[in-house]
Scaffold this motif. Structure first.
Motif, PDB file in Angstrom:
ATOM      1  N   SER A   1      -9.953   6.913   3.635  1.00 60.71           N
ATOM      2  CA  SER A   1      -9.685   6.802   2.198  1.00 60.71           C
ATOM      3  C   SER A   1      -9.511   5.335   1.846  1.00 60.71           C
ATOM      4  CB  SER A   1      -8.417   7.560   1.832  1.00 60.71           C
ATOM      5  OG  SER A   1      -7.302   6.921   2.408  1.00 60.71           O
TER       6      SER A   1
ATOM      7  N   ALA B   1       0.842  -1.201   0.000  1.00 57.25           N
ATOM      8  CA  ALA B   1       0.000   0.000   0.000  1.00 57.25           C
ATOM      9  C   ALA B   1       0.878   1.253   0.000  1.00 57.25           C
ATOM     10  CB  ALA B   1      -0.945   0.001   1.185  1.00 57.25           C
ATOM     11  N   GLU B   2       0.244   2.399  -0.203  1.00 62.55           N
ATOM     12  CA  GLU B   2       0.969   3.674  -0.268  1.00 62.55           C
ATOM     13  C   GLU B   2       1.745   3.955   1.012  1.00 62.55           C
ATOM     14  OE1 GLU B   2      -1.612   7.008  -1.197  1.00 62.55           O
ATOM     15  OE2 GLU B   2      -2.592   5.755  -2.707  1.00 62.55           O
ATOM     16  N   HIS B   3       3.005   4.293   0.858  1.00 66.06           N
ATOM     17  CA  HIS B   3       3.832   4.683   2.000  1.00 66.06           C
ATOM     18  C   HIS B   3       3.795   3.648   3.111  1.00 66.06           C
ATOM     19  CE1 HIS B   3       4.262   8.638   0.311  1.00 66.06           C
ATOM     20  NE2 HIS B   3       2.969   8.643   0.084  1.00 66.06           N
TER      21      HIS B   3
ATOM     22  N   SER C   1     -15.966   4.984   9.627  1.00 63.19           N
ATOM     23  CA  SER C   1     -14.752   5.529  10.231  1.00 63.19           C
ATOM     24  C   SER C   1     -13.537   5.503   9.314  1.00 63.19           C
ATOM     25  CB  SER C   1     -14.437   4.764  11.510  1.00 63.19           C
ATOM     26  OG  SER C   1     -14.235   3.412  11.179  1.00 63.19           O
TER      27      SER C   1
ATOM     28  N   LEU D   1      -7.638  -4.448  -2.055  1.00 59.34           N
ATOM     29  CA  LEU D   1      -8.480  -3.401  -1.483  1.00 59.34           C
ATOM     30  C   LEU D   1      -7.946  -2.999  -0.114  1.00 59.34           C
ATOM     31  CD1 LEU D   1     -10.994  -1.665  -1.184  1.00 59.34           C
ATOM     32  CD2 LEU D   1     -12.289  -3.734  -0.647  1.00 59.34           C
ATOM     33  N   LYS D   2      -7.511  -1.754  -0.013  1.00 61.92           N
ATOM     34  CA  LYS D   2      -6.996  -1.272   1.271  1.00 61.92           C
ATOM     35  C   LYS D   2      -7.756  -0.044   1.704  1.00 61.92           C
ATOM     36  CE  LYS D   2      -3.563  -3.497  -0.546  1.00 61.92           C
ATOM     37  NZ  LYS D   2      -2.997  -3.510  -1.897  1.00 61.92           N
ATOM     38  N   VAL D   3      -8.103  -0.017   2.970  1.00 64.97           N
ATOM     39  CA  VAL D   3      -8.885   1.097   3.497  1.00 64.97           C
ATOM     40  C   VAL D   3      -8.161   1.665   4.708  1.00 64.97           C
ATOM     41  CG1 VAL D   3     -11.104   1.759   4.462  1.00 64.97           C
ATOM     42  CG2 VAL D   3     -10.996  -0.001   2.688  1.00 64.97           C
ATOM     43  N   ARG D   4      -8.001   2.969   4.721  1.00 68.78           N
ATOM     44  CA  ARG D   4      -7.330   3.630   5.843  1.00 68.78           C
ATOM     45  C   ARG D   4      -8.339   4.012   6.907  1.00 68.78           C
ATOM     46  NH1 ARG D   4      -1.542   3.864   4.835  1.00 68.78           N
ATOM     47  NH2 ARG D   4      -1.499   3.361   2.631  1.00 68.78           N
ATOM     48  N   HIS D   5      -7.968   3.773   8.157  1.00 69.75           N
ATOM     49  CA  HIS D   5      -8.832   4.179   9.266  1.00 69.75           C
ATOM     50  C   HIS D   5      -7.965   4.394  10.504  1.00 69.75           C
ATOM     51  CE1 HIS D   5      -8.014   0.345  10.929  1.00 69.75           C
ATOM     52  NE2 HIS D   5      -9.161   0.135  11.518  1.00 69.75           N
TER      53      HIS D   5
ATOM     54  N   THR E   1       0.040   2.679  -5.685  1.00 70.98           N
ATOM     55  CA  THR E   1       0.963   1.629  -5.268  1.00 70.98           C
ATOM     56  C   THR E   1       0.264   0.286  -5.403  1.00 70.98           C
ATOM     57  OG1 THR E   1       1.937   3.122  -3.632  1.00 70.98           O
ATOM     58  CG2 THR E   1       2.255   0.788  -3.260  1.00 70.98           C
TER      59      THR E   1
ATOM     60  N   LEU F   1      -7.754  -3.346   6.325  1.00 69.99           N
ATOM     61  CA  LEU F   1      -7.887  -2.067   7.007  1.00 69.99           C
ATOM     62  C   LEU F   1      -6.516  -1.694   7.542  1.00 69.99           C
ATOM     63  CD1 LEU F   1     -11.134  -2.593   9.047  1.00 69.99           C
ATOM     64  CD2 LEU F   1     -10.669  -0.609   7.594  1.00 69.99           C
TER      65      LEU F   1
ATOM     66  N   GLU G   1      -7.863   2.452  -1.303  1.00 73.95           N
ATOM     67  CA  GLU G   1      -7.148   2.147  -2.536  1.00 73.95           C
ATOM     68  C   GLU G   1      -7.754   0.865  -3.081  1.00 73.95           C
ATOM     69  OE1 GLU G   1      -2.793   1.778  -2.102  1.00 73.95           O
ATOM     70  OE2 GLU G   1      -3.061   2.601  -0.103  1.00 73.95           O
TER      71      GLU G   1
ATOM     72  N   ARG H   1      -7.647   5.030  18.418  1.00 77.86           N
ATOM     73  CA  ARG H   1      -8.764   5.950  18.650  1.00 77.86           C
ATOM     74  C   ARG H   1      -8.890   6.229  20.155  1.00 77.86           C
ATOM     75  NH1 ARG H   1     -13.848   3.753  15.932  1.00 77.86           N
ATOM     76  NH2 ARG H   1     -12.154   2.896  14.649  1.00 77.86           N
TER      77      ARG H   1
ATOM     78  N   PHE I   1     -10.798  -7.568   6.665  1.00 75.58           N
ATOM     79  CA  PHE I   1     -12.251  -7.405   6.755  1.00 75.58           C
ATOM     80  C   PHE I   1     -12.921  -7.996   5.526  1.00 75.58           C
ATOM     81  CE2 PHE I   1     -13.530  -4.037   3.788  1.00 75.58           C
ATOM     82  CZ  PHE I   1     -12.303  -3.482   3.455  1.00 75.58           C
ATOM     83  N   ASN I   2     -14.160  -8.385   5.738  1.00 75.93           N
ATOM     84  CA  ASN I   2     -14.966  -9.001   4.692  1.00 75.93           C
ATOM     85  C   ASN I   2     -15.853  -7.975   4.057  1.00 75.93           C
ATOM     86  OD1 ASN I   2     -14.157 -11.563   4.896  1.00 75.93           O
ATOM     87  ND2 ASN I   2     -16.252 -12.374   5.004  1.00 75.93           N
TER      88      ASN I   2
ATOM     89  N   GLU J   1      -4.042   4.445  10.239  1.00 75.44           N
ATOM     90  CA  GLU J   1      -3.224   5.573   9.778  1.00 75.44           C
ATOM     91  C   GLU J   1      -2.161   5.971  10.781  1.00 75.44           C
ATOM     92  OE1 GLU J   1      -6.433   8.489   8.744  1.00 75.44           O
ATOM     93  OE2 GLU J   1      -5.467   8.160   6.806  1.00 75.44           O
TER      94      GLU J   1
END
Lengths: 121, 121
Positions: free
Chosen positions: B105, A58-60, B102, A108-112, B57, A75, B107, A118, A86-87, A78
């Motif tokens: 972003s 993934a990025e960076h 939550s 598929l990557k998601v930032r959280h 990426t 997931l 990718e 948190r 995750f499904n 950040e």
DNA sequence: AAAATAATTTAGAATTATTCTAAAAAAATT
DNA sequence: AATTTTTTTAGAATAATTCTAAATTATTTT
């Protein structure tokens, strides 16, 4: 299947944390009482080629490894970069609607922010 | 905004091909009659920080750059590595269903064979 | 089980992509 | 126009990964 290769596969399989090559090197080094970094890279490639593990890019973000081939997303926190699976039900159907059936795989990557981060925010 | 920076931004903006840093260096070098590779990296970072471009990426794939901030996915050809954008309606709703709201972003990369490569296969 | 063959491991050198450094040049501000 | 700040540059440095060739280990054949 040498003990080095078996150890590396086991590390990737047994841990949900999705380690980097460097981390895998350290863990394998402890478990085996010595291993070469080149061997770790060799085997990560060999296992990837053999279809036993997958790479997460993934990025960076340093590449990590995953042993699950059940389609799923990742997931990424950040703050701490922890990766969790995750499904996403119905995603492939949605993808087919969008681009047809000619795709072979997806990432598929998601930032959280993960629960821990948190809480400590 | 120097002419180097403007040129790099223009290269990323004007081309759908999503170039690598190395390719951007070559194009900028021609257009400007000389530029340092370090400047290309400097500016790709500066532009990324400034929120003017994004990085793409993926696994076994040199980073590329994109100037669109409209959410979209990337189709990557398995043979020639050409990258094309695609829209996936309803994806964010699906994502919310799966993991809540939550996330900040995402990718999304999908491997396929592009039209050209399918023809030449 | 011993010998022969093939595959793997290793340390360290090499490579690649990227970042850093410090001086020079260009741009912005006063 | 002078001063300050930012950017550019060439080349050195770094980090991650790959290569090399010899040594070791595993596998196959006998």
């Amino acid at each position: 299947m040498t003990k080095q290769r078996a150890t590396i596969l086991d590390i990737v399989r047994s841990d949900k944390a999705h380690h980097t090559a460097e981390e895998i090197y350290h863990i394998a080094n402890e478990r085996l009482g010595g291993i070469s970094l080149a061997t770790v890279y060799n085997n990560l490639h060999a296992l990837e080629e053999a279809g036993l593990i997958r790479r997460i890019t993934a990025e960076h973000f340093a590449d990590r490894y995953d042993s699950s081939f059940v389609p799923h997303g990742h997931l990424i926190c950040e703050r701490c970069e922890r990766v969790t699976d995750f499904n996403i039900d119905g995603f492939e159907a949605l993808l087919s609607d969008a681009i047809g059936n000619s795709f072979s795989s997806y990432e598929l990557k998601v930032r959280h922010l993960c629960t821990k981060c948190r809480e400590n925010a």
